[in-house]
Each structure stands twice: as structure tokens, then as C-alpha cells.
Design an enzyme around this catalytic site. Structure first.
Site, mmCIF file in Angstrom:
data_model
loop_
_atom_site.group_PDB
_atom_site.id
_atom_site.type_symbol
_atom_site.label_atom_id
_atom_site.label_comp_id
_atom_site.label_asym_id
_atom_site.label_seq_id
_atom_site.Cartn_x
_atom_site.Cartn_y
_atom_site.Cartn_z
ATOM 1 N N GLU A 209 -28.561 -27.308 -34.871
ATOM 2 C CA GLU A 209 -27.762 -27.744 -35.608
ATOM 3 C C GLU A 209 -26.467 -28.580 -34.922
ATOM 4 O OE1 GLU A 209 -26.972 -26.449 -40.431
ATOM 5 O OE2 GLU A 209 -26.086 -25.133 -38.836
ATOM 6 N N HIS B 74 -49.868 -12.981 -27.052
ATOM 7 C CA HIS B 74 -51.133 -13.061 -27.830
ATOM 8 C C HIS B 74 -51.501 -14.100 -28.829
ATOM 9 C CE1 HIS B 74 -52.155 -9.422 -25.837
ATOM 10 N NE2 HIS B 74 -50.825 -8.990 -25.693
ATOM 11 N N LYS C 251 -29.981 -32.021 -49.335
ATOM 12 C CA LYS C 251 -29.292 -31.581 -50.666
ATOM 13 C C LYS C 251 -29.078 -32.806 -51.652
ATOM 14 C CE LYS C 251 -26.207 -28.501 -48.178
ATOM 15 N NZ LYS C 251 -25.164 -28.229 -47.612
#
Ligand code: PA5
Length: 372
Positions: free
Chosen positions: A255, A276, A365
């Protein structure tokens, strides 16, 4: 003291200027926080934490992003002992997750801590409504006494509601943004309720304040690697309990740096588990990444795997940095928090972006608002 496995030359003049800029920035309040934290605020936090552990079996911590990841990271890593069980809500829009949290609390005594600086974030808003209803059903008029809210100092829906209803309220200081707020009431209250020694955490952070050269070296190395074409940083930890610390790191760097079509993509792995799964790519895949090992020296076996991975991945042609904190406890994590916040702010400045805004978060948003 945090130790690095490399020694990077820094441009002292540039770093001094950057540190002055951060200190003068209206969102640079976190920089002196470990030393300047208000003693009365700290006492209020401890008192509220004590009350919560007396009155509740569960504390529901509601919040997202910077209002959530920091305290969860430390609680998961240290697994402290407390009378109250911490659970989390409001960090997604999943109804399944919300229902799961509601039914986990069930008929137990509980209190709610809602954390939102803006007071308008949808995820915590929805979860808070659901838990408020549950509180009212169980405790009637006494419900408000079990609500703790950490809000903006003077504005926002949550601030207004908390003031009007007399919730116990704490403040996210105006000059500190979400992802730099773990050492404010945002993180300290849930941490104290969970049984974390917040004095030691702050002591570790204050120690890290004494050495700004080490984060400057790491930041300079990041900028150097980015310039050389390494555009991805993989944070590697060998302690599964630190998975959320990796998440906190990804938010902090992602951010802060990912803007203006720039930034280093933060990724994370937990070893040996991910050797793995991601191990093949790290050893042998596209060479656009470097690895930053957070070397929590916790046991002998783990120390051996760290060495093995360092050797193998270096031979595989990726730069391997390592950061070793002093200890795996509150002090060590306090130190790491401050170190990474400082390194991130310097690193963003070296890349010419503002570490303290997040204009890109608004786009989804707006789209969601349209759809709703
Ligand atoms: O770092 C940030 O600023 C964000 O991650 C915010 O913390 C997050 O979006 C939550 O915001 P708020 O505390 O306003 O609900």
C-alpha cells in the site's frame, strides 16, 4: 539490535533529507511514537483491557487492513495467555465468515472492539451491525458498556456513534495512517487484552528508533535491486505462527509503494512448508525476484534449514537478504515493527512515491457502491 546479512552503502545526505521529510510529513506521527506515547492513554488502554478480560470470555475485534493486521500478526506470533479469547470479524465481506464468528461467540459473554479511522469502511461496518444486534439481544441497555471503539479524533460515522452512545473510545491520531498505527490504541488495546506485554513491545520499538542506519541500508538495497530489474520481494519466514506478520508486511509495503505504476510487489512464504510448493519457483523460476528472510532464530533445526535455503537459493541465482531480530518476543517484534515501518517509508521516498497515501484503494469502493 536487528542484524542484516549485507552491508549496503547509503547516500547519507539523501537519507538525512528523507528522514527530515518524513518527520515533517503530516502523516509522519508514527516516527517518534514509541518515545512520545501518552502515558495517560497507555493507562486507559491497560484499564480497558483489564475490564474486558473481567467481563468477557470473547473479545470480537472488528477491523480491516491497518485496523486489523498489525495486532493479529503479534497475537498469532506470540500466542499470549489471556482470560479472554480474541476472535476477528469485519475483515472480509463473506457472510460465511461473519456467521462463523457469530456462532463461535454463541451464548458466551463477549465484548466488541470496533476499529476504523474513517468510520465508513464497509467490511467492519457490516460486522459491527451484526455484533451490536447480538449484544443488544443479550445485554439489553447494558450493551453499550461492552463496546470499545477506536476512531478518528473528531469525525466519521463511528466517531459520532461512539460519542453519542457513550462507548469507551480511543483515538487513531490524525498524523498516523492505518498501516503505521499498530503502536497506537489501534493495536495496543487488542494486544493488551490478548495478554501481550505492550510495554515491552514499545520498548523494542523505542530501541529500534536508536538505529536508523539499518532500515536505511535495507531500503537502499531494495531500491538498488528494483533498479536492477528485480520487481518482486518474497518475505520468507521459517515460523508458521508469523504468517500474519508476513501479511502485515505485504500491506505495509504494497500500500505504501504500489502507486504511479511503480513499486516492488511484496509476496510471502512460510518455510519449510512452502519449499514443497513455491520452492521450485524460488529455486529455478523466472529471475525477477529476491528473497528477504526474516530469520527468527527459534530452534536449531530451523537454523539449519535457513542456512540450507540461503545456500541453495543463492546458487539458484536470486539475491537472498536476511534480517535477524534480537529475540522472538514482544521486544523483538516491537523492534521489527519500527524497523520495517521506517525502511518502508524510506524505500518509498527513494522510489519517489508518497508512502502515506493509498488513492488506489478507493477505486473498488466506488465500483461496489454503484453495484449496491
Ligand atoms: O493503511 C490503511 O490506511 C488502510 O489499510 C486502512 O487501515 C483500512 O482501509 C481500514 O480503514 P479504516 O480504519 O478507515 O476502516
Amino acid at each position: 539490535m536487528i542484524k542484516l546479512n549485507f552491508n549496503q552503502q547509503i547516500d547519507q545526505g539523501k537519507i538525512t533529507q528523507i528522514l527530515a521529510d518524513i518527520g515533517a510529513d503530516p502523516m509522519g506521527g508514527w516516527m517518534n511514537l514509541p518515545q512520545e506515547i501518552d502515558i495517560n492513554e497507555l493507562m486507559r488502554i491497560k484499564e480497558a483491557a483489564r475490564k474486558i478480560t473481567e467481563e468477557a470470555e470473547y473479545l470480537v475485534c472488528i477491523g480491516i487492513g491497518g485496523s486489523y493486521l498489525g495486532h493479529r500478526a503479534i497475537i498469532e506470533a506470540l500466542a499470549p495467555k489471556s482470560e479472554v479469547k480474541i476472535i476477528y470479524a469485519g475483515n472480509s465481506l463473506s457472510k460465511r465468515e461473519l456467521d462463523k464468528a457469530l456462532s463461535e461467540v454463541g451464548d458466551h459473554d463477549f465484548s466488541v472492539l470496533v476499529i476504523s479511522k474513517s468510520g465508513t469502511t464497509l467490511e467492519p461496518k457490516i460486522a459491527f451491525e451484526a455484533f451490536k444486534q447480538k449484544l443488544v439481544e443479550k445485554y439489553g441497555e447494558q450493551a453499550a458498556q461492552r463496546i470499545y471503539a477506536t476512531t478518528d479524533a473528531s469525525k466519521g460515522d463511528l466517531h459520532d456513534e461512539a460519542t453519542a452512545n457513550g462507548y469507551t473510545r480511543f483515538v487513531v491520531p490524525d498524523n498516523i495512517g492505518g498501516r503505521y498505527s499498530v503502536l497506537t490504541a489501534v493495536g495496543l488495546l487488542p494486544l493488551a487484552a490478548a495478554g501481550v506485554d505492550i510495554d515491552k513491545l514499545l520498548e523494542g520499538a523505542a530501541n529500534a528508533m536508536q538505529d536508523l542506519n539499518t532500515p536505511a541500508q535495507y531500503a537502499t538495497m531494495r531500491a538498488y535491486l528494483a533498479e536492477k530489474g528485480y520487481d518482486t520481494e518474497v518475505f520468507a519466514s521459517f515460523e508458521p505462527a508469523t504468517m500474519y506478520f508476513n501479511e502485515w508486511l505485504k500491506q505495509l509495503f504494497g500500500e505504501s509503494e504500489g502507486k504511479n505504476r511503480q513499486g516492488i510487489l511484496p509476496a510471502s512464504v512460510i518455510y519449510s512448508t512452502d519449499l514443497h510448493s513455491m520452492g521450485q519457483f524460488l529455486q529455478d523460476g523466472r529471475r525477477n525476484l529476491w528473497e528477504t528472510i526474516i530469520n527468527y532464530p527459534t530452534d536449531e533445526m530451523n537454523a539449519k534449514v535457513v542456512l540450507a535455503v540461503q545456500k541453495a537459493h543463492t546458487a539458484g541465482g536470486i539475491p537472498v537478504l536476511s534480517i535477524t531480530p534480537e529475540s522472538y518476543d514482544e521486544k523483538g517484534f516491537g523492534e521489527l515493527i519500527y524497523f520495517f515501518e521506517m525502511a518502508c517509508a524510506i524505500s518509498a521516498k527513494l522510489q519517489g512515491v508518497n508512502p502515506f497515501d493509498q488513492p488506489g484503494v478507493e477505486a473498488y469502493k466506488q465500483e461496489l457502491k454503484q453495484l449496491l
